[in-house]
Design an enzyme around this catalytic site. Sequence first.
Site, PDB file in Angstrom:
ATOM      1  N   ASP A 164      63.191  47.772  40.155  1.00  0.00           N
ATOM      2  CA  ASP A 164      64.320  47.024  39.412  1.00  0.00           C
ATOM      3  C   ASP A 164      64.552  47.799  38.138  1.00  0.00           C
ATOM      4  O   ASP A 164      63.369  47.867  37.197  1.00  0.00           O
ATOM      5  CB  ASP A 164      63.594  45.774  39.329  1.00  0.00           C
ATOM      6  CG  ASP A 164      64.263  44.683  37.897  1.00  0.00           C
ATOM      7  OD1 ASP A 164      64.966  45.690  37.709  1.00  0.00           O
ATOM      8  OD2 ASP A 164      64.283  44.059  37.987  1.00  0.00           O
ATOM      9  N   CYS A 205      62.890  34.923  32.084  1.00  0.00           N
ATOM     10  CA  CYS A 205      63.004  34.028  33.295  1.00  0.00           C
ATOM     11  C   CYS A 205      61.512  34.825  33.593  1.00  0.00           C
ATOM     12  O   CYS A 205      61.507  35.898  34.566  1.00  0.00           O
ATOM     13  CB  CYS A 205      63.767  35.309  34.004  1.00  0.00           C
ATOM     14  SG  CYS A 205      65.742  35.047  33.892  1.00  0.00           S
TER      15      CYS A 205
HETATM   16  C1  LIG Z   1      63.794  43.249  34.123  1.00  0.00           C
HETATM   17  C2  LIG Z   1      64.907  42.368  34.599  1.00  0.00           C
HETATM   18  N1  LIG Z   1      65.472  42.156  36.518  1.00  0.00           N
HETATM   19  C3  LIG Z   1      66.268  41.329  36.138  1.00  0.00           C
HETATM   20  C4  LIG Z   1      66.768  40.694  35.672  1.00  0.00           C
HETATM   21  C5  LIG Z   1      68.281  40.511  36.015  1.00  0.00           C
HETATM   22  O1  LIG Z   1      69.416  40.853  35.573  1.00  0.00           O
HETATM   23  P1  LIG Z   1      71.046  40.358  35.512  1.00  0.00           P
HETATM   24  O2  LIG Z   1      70.677  39.028  35.098  1.00  0.00           O
HETATM   25  O3  LIG Z   1      71.643  41.280  35.295  1.00  0.00           O
HETATM   26  O4  LIG Z   1      71.095  39.881  37.254  1.00  0.00           O
HETATM   27  C6  LIG Z   1      67.042  40.850  34.097  1.00  0.00           C
HETATM   28  C7  LIG Z   1      67.774  41.033  33.186  1.00  0.00           C
HETATM   29  O5  LIG Z   1      67.134  40.217  32.308  1.00  0.00           O
HETATM   30  C8  LIG Z   1      65.660  42.301  34.245  1.00  0.00           C
HETATM   31  O6  LIG Z   1      65.028  42.475  33.167  1.00  0.00           O
END
Ligand SMILES: Cc1ncc(COP(=O)(O)O)c(C=O)c1O
Lengths: 166, 166, 424, 424
Positions: free
Chosen positions: D215, D381
């Site tokens: 990720d 999150c």
């Molecule tokens: C580490 C990480 N992974 C995934 C995401 C998800 O990204 P998105 O909301 O653009 O799908 C985020 C965004 O906050 C993130 O910081």
Amino acid sequence: MEEPRFNDLYRDIILDHYRRPRGRTPVTSPDVENEGLNPVCGDEVKVSIKLEDGRVKHVSVLGRGCAISTASGSMLAELLPGKTLDEVEKLFKAFKRMMHDEGVPQDVEIGDLDSLEGVKNYPVRIKCALLSWVTLEDALNSLRSGQNQLDKTTTTELEGKGGFAL
Amino acid sequence: MEEPRFNDLYRDIILDHYRRPRGRTPVTSPDVENEGLNPVCGDEVKVSIKLEDGRVKHVSVLGRGCAISTASGSMLAELLPGKTLDEVEKLFKAFKRMMHDEGVPQDVEIGDLDSLEGVKNYPVRIKCALLSWVTLEDALNSLRSGQNQLDKTTTTELEGKGGFAL
Amino acid sequence: MSAAGTITSGPPAQARKLDVARIRGDFPILKRQVHGKRLVYLDNAATTQKPECMIEALGSFYRTSNANIHRGIHKLAEEATGLYEATRKVVARFLGGADPHGVIFTRNCTEAINLVAYAWGRHNIKPGDEVLLTEMEHHSNLVPWIILAREKGAVLKHIPLQENGTLRLDDLDKLVTPRTKLVSCMMVSNALGTINPVGEIAAMARRVGAKVLLDGAQALPHLPVDVKKLDFDFLAFSAHKMLGPTGVGVLHARPELLRSMEPFLGGGEMIREVRHDSATWNEVPHKFEAGTPNIADVAAFSSSIEYLEAIGMPQVREHELSLCRYAMAELRKIPSIRILGPEDPNLRSGVVSFVDQDLHPHDLSQILDQHGVAIRAGHHCAQLVMRFFKTVATARASFYIYNDRDDIDVLVESLRLARKYFGF
Amino acid sequence: MSAAGTITSGPPAQARKLDVARIRGDFPILKRQVHGKRLVYLDNAATTQKPECMIEALGSFYRTSNANIHRGIHKLAEEATGLYEATRKVVARFLGGADPHGVIFTRNCTEAINLVAYAWGRHNIKPGDEVLLTEMEHHSNLVPWIILAREKGAVLKHIPLQENGTLRLDDLDKLVTPRTKLVSCMMVSNALGTINPVGEIAAMARRVGAKVLLDGAQALPHLPVDVKKLDFDFLAFSAHKMLGPTGVGVLHARPELLRSMEPFLGGGEMIREVRHDSATWNEVPHKFEAGTPNIADVAAFSSSIEYLEAIGMPQVREHELSLCRYAMAELRKIPSIRILGPEDPNLRSGVVSFVDQDLHPHDLSQILDQHGVAIRAGHHCAQLVMRFFKTVATARASFYIYNDRDDIDVLVESLRLARKYFGF
Ligand SMILES: Cc1ncc(COP(=O)(O)O)c(C=O)c1O
Ligand SMILES: Cc1ncc(COP(=O)(O)O)c(C=O)c1O
Ligand code: FES
Ligand code: FES
């Protein structure tokens, strides 16, 4: 740099309740108790009530939250003792109307809750102000619908919606 | 309103091949045969070759397509007879280079294919010009790799990519 | 339009005419030249052009209010959340007063349909169950069900197409069986222009308790639609086909139905609580909007809808109908051209699909391009339709609010010249 | 940075400094005032602001080249297709010379991860198989696997977090077992800033033949990343976190791997041939891009990447590192504040997550907003991280190329005033 100015949000009464919240002594063997979660922030609260002769005797509001939710919970603890459940219900309805900017009925004494009126202008924070109230409301509802006493739920559907304001 | 002007795409020779395509008489009991699909438009072509003494004797190019693919197939039918498979291979490589704007080797006689040079400026249409050629190429490849004769496939991975240009 | 059943019927006779000249002024791209000619854009069924107000809204979002939404406690986040959620309400209003909680934003109509296939279909379609489609569907309303049926051992059936370009409903009562769990049908065909009698089809579906999905991709942009008068469970469409930005689709359904469904994509925003190996879901519609949404485009989409509302959907419909009538009459004057789809313009939207017996649609399209005319040539993602009509491709002209008879004259004249150029 | 393993290491010492004043001039939103104060935008981990060149590219797409792509034979369609596909090549270049056929455009990072869970996971994860995550993951890299594991009867494991905000790798060799089919891990934590040793983790995964998903949502915008030096199968990230528009994410993988996978969403563009109840798929990457893509935003995303390339990713990294160092030093001067995550700024990206013992992060954020300072308060999150640190929320300041020490001074001064205001 100047001090921040909130004409409407963090009034002095709120800060006072925040720093010295009422209702922090846990109620033992409560008649009504419920836990609530504000899904926007993850803050949780536990509201407990001891009744006597159909009136609220003791209230405790425990948990953690922001200044708004702490103050609001503290006011709940301050306002409820002595009230019948119907009066509590009325108060809750009035407060909810205030948060939704629908006007508070003349005949309801809302006390310090008055100071929370400014929250209605901060949509994300309305749930903070309502957290302990809807948590209690949920418990009272299930009490009324026959599910007698001590109905605990770990999450509360705030205003039946939860989630984000829409 | 004026007539449209394409300095580079629909040259007269192309229109001529389109209106009177060569190679429309089906080859009977072909030595090499293959079907090709241009996935961009759905047009299909069947190329069949009869060999004699290691050289192409008869060619047929059947199916439906646009002016570009029809003309290109017609030129294939016109150019191949008399050639060895190695010469066909060379011709195909030269034509492919032309379509990808990489320059045609001096020593390859490309005949009317010359008139298709302008197609390279219309990326969506390059597959049209190459359709019958890659269809044949595929068949020759499997012939060479030992899968003797009559290798039929209903779809052809154009240039091993299919799909849209990228 | 009466064939459309519950789609609200046409405009009153006295509907005010569209001021096409003024409308054109609102679409900056229409000022551009193509090969030295005025752009005549007739590829509206693929995607429409965008009014300056939408483009401006998009720019202004990024220039003044850009932030991630829902969770931020700062001014920009508040503004961005407000703009994003406002569009949900605007969409709900445009649909005739729907519940905004039942409006989910997806990438496009295709994703909206797939959402149903995954979040509802996977949990409700069992081996042997039947999904009823039509032979007219866009691939986006075929392939998700092909994938699902293959996985679940379900059976796909298709309401057949007939020569006149409409659906043959004679055997509908046999096609719908007690095993039918879903009927999924386009409201308007992108390949033929046909307006389908979705009311009648839904009624049959209801007799066996099947769910109904309507693919509104070609309906919402062109016809007045009132969801209160329309019988369906799921409605899908795309913003980019109705003056909106690319990257935004809508799935609309009753909130109760959405609540009863499993989630589709997992991630931020759609959860309530996450533990190491379990999670609970946020309320609808957020439950179906995982991750950072396409905030700016959703925010800007409001302007597109408001632009359409200002014109009035009955007026849009009336305008397209009149263009369609004119185009069909003019095209019929070229004997080598055959128009597919219903003969009666009242039974179709502003889409005219045709073939010339001598010229391949791709060549036609290429020549028209030299005249500044943009049409579409191909299978229009409707290979079943092409196969039915024994062709691989058609040429398609599709109209919208900024087109007028001049455009059609240029189209028809260019077709004549193309034939001449090719020596026919 | 050495802890980051195969993430390319930091910039040479003589890297040229960022000209923040000039950069600010390129971001129109930074000229705006919030509550009468200069906007100090420190919510970059949520989404970044956009340079004028990206906003302009977006507007110019709609004003001059808007059309649906791939199948149209007219000038606009050609231009639009060219612009859309050009971004694929720009992304591939930005990744250090990847194969553009392995670049798939999704809505966001979340959808990219879900795509893997659906198109690869559902067909390769069997009951009893294990998926190894970390306790640090964003919900977007947890929930898709929670859903999958529940459906397949698979087991989720987590590399544990430790007090210093890094992953505890001591038992990694026990966490990875022959049943491990996938290791999915964030490169950089959005909640703590921690740069993870993904090289080491991937190496362990390879010993048992597990696939590796990275990720990169918080890595690609902030660190130089060269996919040729990075060991992974899938790499996911979002455009909106790196100066790009909302509505665009990227999944990158080797084309061969993508070819071997089942499709995810079904519909137009992703098919080769459709019959009544079967279909064949288009080539990668189109096989995974069903329906009309977010054409305009993808086209505009090129400008964002080019903007970053012009600055230079090593320079971006160096700039953030210096801001992070300064911010941590300043914040440490307020005794009631506790910073989460690694003490050494070299081990983190430009993210500083903190809690004040007396003030709730949401109240802090609200007060900072009055000073024009945008930070994020919440669980980011990452509820597992919050639970690990026994809190429900933190305040988070995250930096980008247009931030400077002034911004941090305003942040810190506002924090002091907030405490004073609340009477602490
Ligand atoms: C580490 C990480 N992974 C995934 C995401 C998800 O990204 P998105 O909301 O653009 O799908 C985020 C965004 O906050 C993130 O910081
Ligand atoms: C009838 C119909 N359904 C679905 C779609 C798919 O729309 P999108 O490509 O925006 O997902 C289209 C667009 O061509 C359409 O015309
Ligand atoms: S921020 Fe959690 S209750 Fe107010
Ligand atoms: S358009 Fe089909 S081969 Fe040319």
